[in-house]
Design a protein around this motif. Structure first.
Motif, PDB file in Angstrom:
ATOM      1  N   GLN A   1       1.955   8.949  -6.220  1.00  0.00           N
ATOM      2  CA  GLN A   1       2.234  10.748  -6.088  1.00  0.00           C
ATOM      3  C   GLN A   1       3.895  11.065  -7.083  1.00  0.00           C
ATOM      4  O   GLN A   1       3.164  11.998  -7.525  1.00  0.00           O
ATOM      5  CB  GLN A   1       3.513  10.627  -4.282  1.00  0.00           C
ATOM      6  CG  GLN A   1       2.565  11.004  -3.615  1.00  0.00           C
ATOM      7  CD  GLN A   1       2.347  11.239  -1.924  1.00  0.00           C
ATOM      8  OE1 GLN A   1       3.119  11.293  -2.110  1.00  0.00           O
ATOM      9  NE2 GLN A   1       1.245  10.771  -1.008  1.00  0.00           N
ATOM     10  N   PHE A   2       4.333   9.735  -7.336  1.00  0.00           N
ATOM     11  CA  PHE A   2       5.534  10.342  -8.554  1.00  0.00           C
ATOM     12  C   PHE A   2       4.799  10.453  -9.513  1.00  0.00           C
ATOM     13  O   PHE A   2       5.617  11.852 -10.453  1.00  0.00           O
ATOM     14  CB  PHE A   2       6.548   9.068  -8.771  1.00  0.00           C
ATOM     15  CG  PHE A   2       7.621   9.184  -7.313  1.00  0.00           C
ATOM     16  CD1 PHE A   2       7.497   9.554  -6.151  1.00  0.00           C
ATOM     17  CD2 PHE A   2       8.345   7.849  -7.639  1.00  0.00           C
ATOM     18  CE1 PHE A   2       8.864   9.862  -5.117  1.00  0.00           C
ATOM     19  CE2 PHE A   2       9.332   7.388  -6.005  1.00  0.00           C
ATOM     20  CZ  PHE A   2       9.546   8.389  -5.231  1.00  0.00           C
ATOM     21  N   SER A   3       3.779   9.892 -10.000  1.00  0.00           N
ATOM     22  CA  SER A   3       3.388  10.181 -11.588  1.00  0.00           C
ATOM     23  C   SER A   3       2.433  11.056 -11.538  1.00  0.00           C
ATOM     24  O   SER A   3       2.461  11.763 -12.282  1.00  0.00           O
ATOM     25  CB  SER A   3       2.477   8.508 -12.229  1.00  0.00           C
ATOM     26  OG  SER A   3       1.127   8.797 -11.071  1.00  0.00           O
ATOM     27  N   GLN A   4       2.096  11.707 -10.354  1.00  0.00           N
ATOM     28  CA  GLN A   4       1.461  12.979 -10.365  1.00  0.00           C
ATOM     29  C   GLN A   4       2.311  14.345  -9.666  1.00  0.00           C
ATOM     30  O   GLN A   4       1.495  15.458 -10.614  1.00  0.00           O
ATOM     31  CB  GLN A   4       0.078  13.018  -9.425  1.00  0.00           C
ATOM     32  CG  GLN A   4      -0.518  11.888  -9.804  1.00  0.00           C
ATOM     33  CD  GLN A   4      -1.822  12.304 -10.866  1.00  0.00           C
ATOM     34  OE1 GLN A   4      -1.844  12.984 -10.732  1.00  0.00           O
ATOM     35  NE2 GLN A   4      -1.808  10.803 -11.343  1.00  0.00           N
ATOM     36  N   GLU A   5       3.411  13.615  -9.696  1.00  0.00           N
ATOM     37  CA  GLU A   5       4.018  15.413  -8.838  1.00  0.00           C
ATOM     38  C   GLU A   5       5.170  15.631  -9.487  1.00  0.00           C
ATOM     39  O   GLU A   5       5.633  14.355  -9.997  1.00  0.00           O
ATOM     40  CB  GLU A   5       4.088  15.577  -7.617  1.00  0.00           C
ATOM     41  CG  GLU A   5       2.016  15.330  -7.218  1.00  0.00           C
ATOM     42  CD  GLU A   5       2.486  15.115  -5.830  1.00  0.00           C
ATOM     43  OE1 GLU A   5       3.615  15.167  -5.213  1.00  0.00           O
ATOM     44  OE2 GLU A   5       1.327  15.157  -5.141  1.00  0.00           O
TER      45      GLU A   5
ATOM     46  N   SER B   1       0.992  -1.221   0.319  1.00  0.00           N
ATOM     47  CA  SER B   1      -0.201   0.264   0.153  1.00  0.00           C
ATOM     48  C   SER B   1       1.237   1.091   0.059  1.00  0.00           C
ATOM     49  O   SER B   1       0.390   1.860  -0.717  1.00  0.00           O
ATOM     50  CB  SER B   1      -1.435  -0.380   1.272  1.00  0.00           C
ATOM     51  OG  SER B   1      -0.694   0.831   1.147  1.00  0.00           O
ATOM     52  N   CYS B   2       1.909   1.301   0.551  1.00  0.00           N
ATOM     53  CA  CYS B   2       3.107   2.921   1.093  1.00  0.00           C
ATOM     54  C   CYS B   2       3.529   2.805  -0.296  1.00  0.00           C
ATOM     55  O   CYS B   2       3.643   3.780  -0.643  1.00  0.00           O
ATOM     56  CB  CYS B   2       3.165   1.883   2.184  1.00  0.00           C
ATOM     57  SG  CYS B   2       4.823   3.493   2.372  1.00  0.00           S
ATOM     58  N   VAL B   3       3.434   1.148  -1.032  1.00  0.00           N
ATOM     59  CA  VAL B   3       4.801   1.349  -2.628  1.00  0.00           C
ATOM     60  C   VAL B   3       4.026   2.124  -3.724  1.00  0.00           C
ATOM     61  O   VAL B   3       4.359   2.988  -4.122  1.00  0.00           O
ATOM     62  CB  VAL B   3       5.581   0.287  -2.557  1.00  0.00           C
ATOM     63  CG1 VAL B   3       5.522  -0.435  -4.492  1.00  0.00           C
ATOM     64  CG2 VAL B   3       6.679   0.173  -1.747  1.00  0.00           C
ATOM     65  N   ASP B   4       2.283   1.723  -3.744  1.00  0.00           N
ATOM     66  CA  ASP B   4       1.181   2.017  -4.203  1.00  0.00           C
ATOM     67  C   ASP B   4       1.112   3.235  -4.103  1.00  0.00           C
ATOM     68  O   ASP B   4       1.079   4.584  -5.675  1.00  0.00           O
ATOM     69  CB  ASP B   4       0.130   1.282  -4.421  1.00  0.00           C
ATOM     70  CG  ASP B   4       0.044  -0.080  -4.608  1.00  0.00           C
ATOM     71  OD1 ASP B   4       1.493  -0.427  -5.291  1.00  0.00           O
ATOM     72  OD2 ASP B   4      -0.480  -1.117  -4.469  1.00  0.00           O
ATOM     73  N   GLU B   5       1.409   4.080  -2.807  1.00  0.00           N
ATOM     74  CA  GLU B   5       0.627   5.827  -2.268  1.00  0.00           C
ATOM     75  C   GLU B   5       1.755   6.477  -3.892  1.00  0.00           C
ATOM     76  O   GLU B   5       1.918   7.737  -4.181  1.00  0.00           O
ATOM     77  CB  GLU B   5       0.547   5.962  -1.141  1.00  0.00           C
ATOM     78  CG  GLU B   5       0.445   7.391  -0.651  1.00  0.00           C
ATOM     79  CD  GLU B   5      -1.222   7.132  -1.255  1.00  0.00           C
ATOM     80  OE1 GLU B   5      -1.034   8.676  -1.058  1.00  0.00           O
ATOM     81  OE2 GLU B   5      -1.916   6.986  -1.513  1.00  0.00           O
ATOM     82  N   THR B   6       3.170   5.895  -3.398  1.00  0.00           N
ATOM     83  CA  THR B   6       4.510   6.291  -3.469  1.00  0.00           C
ATOM     84  C   THR B   6       4.647   6.434  -4.915  1.00  0.00           C
ATOM     85  O   THR B   6       4.858   8.051  -5.686  1.00  0.00           O
ATOM     86  CB  THR B   6       5.575   6.197  -3.291  1.00  0.00           C
ATOM     87  OG1 THR B   6       6.037   5.726  -1.300  1.00  0.00           O
ATOM     88  CG2 THR B   6       7.169   6.854  -3.428  1.00  0.00           C
ATOM     89  N   LEU B   7       4.493   5.429  -5.417  1.00  0.00           N
ATOM     90  CA  LEU B   7       4.128   5.863  -6.888  1.00  0.00           C
ATOM     91  C   LEU B   7       3.630   6.828  -7.543  1.00  0.00           C
ATOM     92  O   LEU B   7       3.511   7.085  -8.632  1.00  0.00           O
ATOM     93  CB  LEU B   7       4.433   4.057  -7.288  1.00  0.00           C
ATOM     94  CG  LEU B   7       5.747   3.325  -7.684  1.00  0.00           C
ATOM     95  CD1 LEU B   7       5.283   2.144  -7.390  1.00  0.00           C
ATOM     96  CD2 LEU B   7       6.547   3.494  -8.373  1.00  0.00           C
TER      97      LEU B   7
END
Lengths: 311, 355
Positions: free
Chosen positions: B65-69, B57-63
């Motif tokens: 954010q990477f894709s959006q910002e 869940s943590c990795v999904d959330e971080t990826l």
């Protein structure tokens, strides 16, 4: 051996911030003969229960000596109470326990067997209610249970405070018979009661106390005879005039019922009354003598305090 | 006349009393409700079992954010991040940012019954606490702080206080003490039998109540938690805490019974005990601090929890808590206090009129 010997008993209750109350004031009492029923009478507050509590070692006298079955009380209580069954005031039992269980708890202290308890319950007519909780008992049933508890030790002396309290007429007769049977069987019964008629029928001896002192003692006949003052009851058309004439002649006369005047004490010669009244122009319709009942003797000895006298 | 017959009669009275049975039932009921609540509020899975799911869940959330910002400046280990395969990116993020993710342990630990820390080491190698230092503050050993030692004094007060007060109070209320004295006029025997009955009876009721708490919470440990670290030493401690709750209840029963003898009233005795516990505690903390090491309730609480008692020490303008007594000495103080009450109660009982 004297069963009960009380000499100069004083008991004063001290209460915080209250004047001390003198409950018993130099009481002397002797119950000598075993196998008797001794009645203990007195108005409410006369000191009966305090005397009984001193006798049983439940409270300590302020002064005086108490001997029970030859033992000084309260120091000799262990030896004396082995041979005494007592019921003081109302029977005190755990309301949530059955009658049988209450007796078993007491009997267990002396190793009394269950069979003996069942026999005693049957003797006082509680066999069917043995397994009923005491809180469901009527006052009369509680009274019977109290008497059963006193009999459990097979005592030489029974001290019963108002044992007929709450019993129905049949129960009272049964109780009276039981007390008589116990005395006939050699046990001494010391019983206080407000049922003067019952006491009169069952007791061999009486002790009457008032204000913490014995005011009369002896057999029922002796007490009534000693206090007996016969009265004359006159039936007359004008009782008011009759009373005036009799009082003027030095007699104590009072109106009784309609057209009746009672003269107390009765004159030795009733003809004296007829002469006094005739001289005043008053003529009798009737004249009779009356003796006094134990109740009247009791009332006169206790100054009419009606505490223990049935209304 | 056999003293043991008298004692047997008193015990039968005690065990037949509704108060004793009602108290056990009340404690059992409360324990059952607490047990159900604890069961529903805990989860069977431990933190290590759920960690992979949390990491994903943590990795999904971080990826995401990477894709959006705009990623901005990344730490050195992220050099060439965009050139990595997706699985390599996930590993890198997982190892760098998601390993320290705190996951609450939602399991109920059986060891909580005796000590508060979820991660307490209950093994034979658990740290030995340095006790009985006389330094200020940190030198004190506070004892076991778990569920049972914490509610132990309440159970002891409830059972010992209420049962002891009502056992004596009922005798005066119903007047049955008179009946007993007509059967056994040796008052010292009667009072001794009654005190023994209250002591052992209160102890028995308190121990049954304490164990019912353990029984009510145990299913939570079995099915919504863990029994790890439950070893021989745990059981020995559990038994000794339960035993000490029983002893404390017995001693409090003696104290409450004496108050009931003095007041001839159950409610009077209970009110006096509660009043002392509340008002006495406040008075001691505000104005009578020197009394603290001698407060019987305080000592019995320490005795149950195996902790040191403290006293206040003046240090300039403030006070510090310093070591006063070990838990055994605290128990001894409770015992002396209870025996003092027994002596007082016996004297009054022997001398007072029964009317």
């Amino acid at each position: 051996m004297t069963v009960v010997e009380i000499v100069g008993l004083h008991k004063e209750y001290k209460r915080f911030r209250h004047e001390p109350t003198l409950a018993v004031d130099g009481l002397d009492l002797t119950v000598g003969e075993p196998g008797q029923v001794v009645g203990f009478l007195g108005p409410n507050g006369s000191g009966k229960t305090t005397t009984i509590r001193c006798l049983l070692g439940l409270i300590r006298p302020t002064a005086g000596t108490v001997r029970l079955l030859g033992h000084d009380m309260p120091h000799g209580a262990a030896a004396a109470l082995d041979r005494v069954g007592a019921l003081v005031e109302n029977p005190k039992f755990f309301e949530e326990f059955t009658g049988q269980r209450n007796l078993r708890l007491l009997g267990r202290i002396r190793g009394i067997k269950t069979q003996a308890i069942e026999d005693i319950l049957a003797q006082v007519g509680l066999a069917d209610a043995a397994d009923m909780k005491v809180r469901k008992y009527s006052l009369g049933m509680k009274q019977r249970l109290g008497v059963a508890a006193t009999l459990l030790k097979d005592p030489e002396l029974l001290v019963l405070d108002e044992p007929a309290n709450g019993l129905d007429p049949a129960g009272i007769v049964e109780m009276r018979r039981m007390l008589r049977d116990l005395a006939d069987g050699g046990k001494t019964v010391f019983v206080s009661s407000h049922q003067l008629g019952e006491i009169e029928q069952v007791c061999d001896d009486l002790v009457i106390i008032d204000h913490g002192k014995v005011v009369a003692s002896g057999s029922v006949g002796q007490i009534v005879d000693a206090s007996a003052m016969e009265t004359s009851v006159i039936t007359i058309d004008d009782p008011t005039a009759a009373i005036e004439a009799l009082v003027a002649a030095g007699y104590e006369a009072q109106a009784k019922a309609k057209n009746q005047v009672v003269v107390e004490p009765a004159p030795e010669n009733p003809a004296d009354l007829t002469k006094i009244l005739a001289d005043a122009g008053l003529y009798l319709r009737g004249l009779r003598s009356e003796g006094r009942s134990l109740e009247e003797v009791f009332l006169s000895l206790t100054e009419g305090r009606s505490g223990d006298v049935p209304s | 006349m056999n003293f043991f017959r008298l004692l047997g009669s008193e015990f039968e009275r005690f065990l037949a009393r509704r108060m004793a049975r009602a108290l056990v039932l009340v404690v059992m009921g409360i324990a059952l409700i607490a047990g159900v609540a604890v069961f529903l509020n805990h989860e069977a899975e431990n933190s290590s079992a759920v960690r992979p799911a949390y990491n994903e869940s943590c990795v999904d959330e971080t990826l995401y954010q990477f894709s959006q910002e705009n990623i901005g400046d990344l730490p050195p280990e992220f050099a060439g991040f965009e050139d990595l395969s997706e699985s390599e990116q996930r590993d890198l993020i997982g190892n760098a940012w998601c390993q320290d993710y705190y996951i609450e342990d939602r399991r109920f630990h059986a060891t909580l019954l005796l000590d508060e820390g979820q991660y307490t080491d209950w093994s034979e190698q658990r740290p030995v606490v340095e006790r009985h230092t006389t330094g200020a503050g940190e030198g004190l050993y506070w004892g076991l702080q778990g569920i049972l030692p914490t509610i132990g004094l309440i159970i002891a007060l409830l059972t010992g206080g209420l049962v002891g007060a009502s056992f004596f109070g009922a005798e005066y209320r119903f007047g049955t003490i008179e009946q007993v004295l007509l059967w056994e006029p040796r008052r010292h025997r009667v009072i001794l039998a009654k005190y023994l009955t209250v002591f052992f009876g209160s102890a028995l009721v308190a121990m049954v109540a304490s164990l019912s708490v353990v029984v009510a919470l145990w299913p939570s440990a079995l099915w919504r938690g863990t029994t790890e670290a439950v070893d021989t030493r745990f059981w020995i401690d559990l038994i000794s805490v339960t035993g000490r709750i029983g002893i404390a209840a017995g001693l409090l029963g003696l104290i409450a019974g004496t108050v009931a003898i003095v007041t001839r009233h159950t409610a009077g005795a209970v009110m006096a005990m509660l009043g002392y516990n509340i008002i006495g505690g406040i008075l001691i903390d505000l104005w009578l601090r020197w009394l603290r090491p001698w407060d019987p309730f305080f000592n019995l609480a320490s005795f149950i929890g195996e902790g040191d008692t403290f006293k206040w020490k003046d240090v300039g303008r403030y006070h510090e808590q310093v070591f006063a007594n070990t838990y055994l000495a605290a128990g001894l103080i409770g015992l002396v206090f209870a025996l003092g009450c027994v002596a007082l109660g016996t004297t009054i009982f022997r001398r007072r009129d029964v009317s």
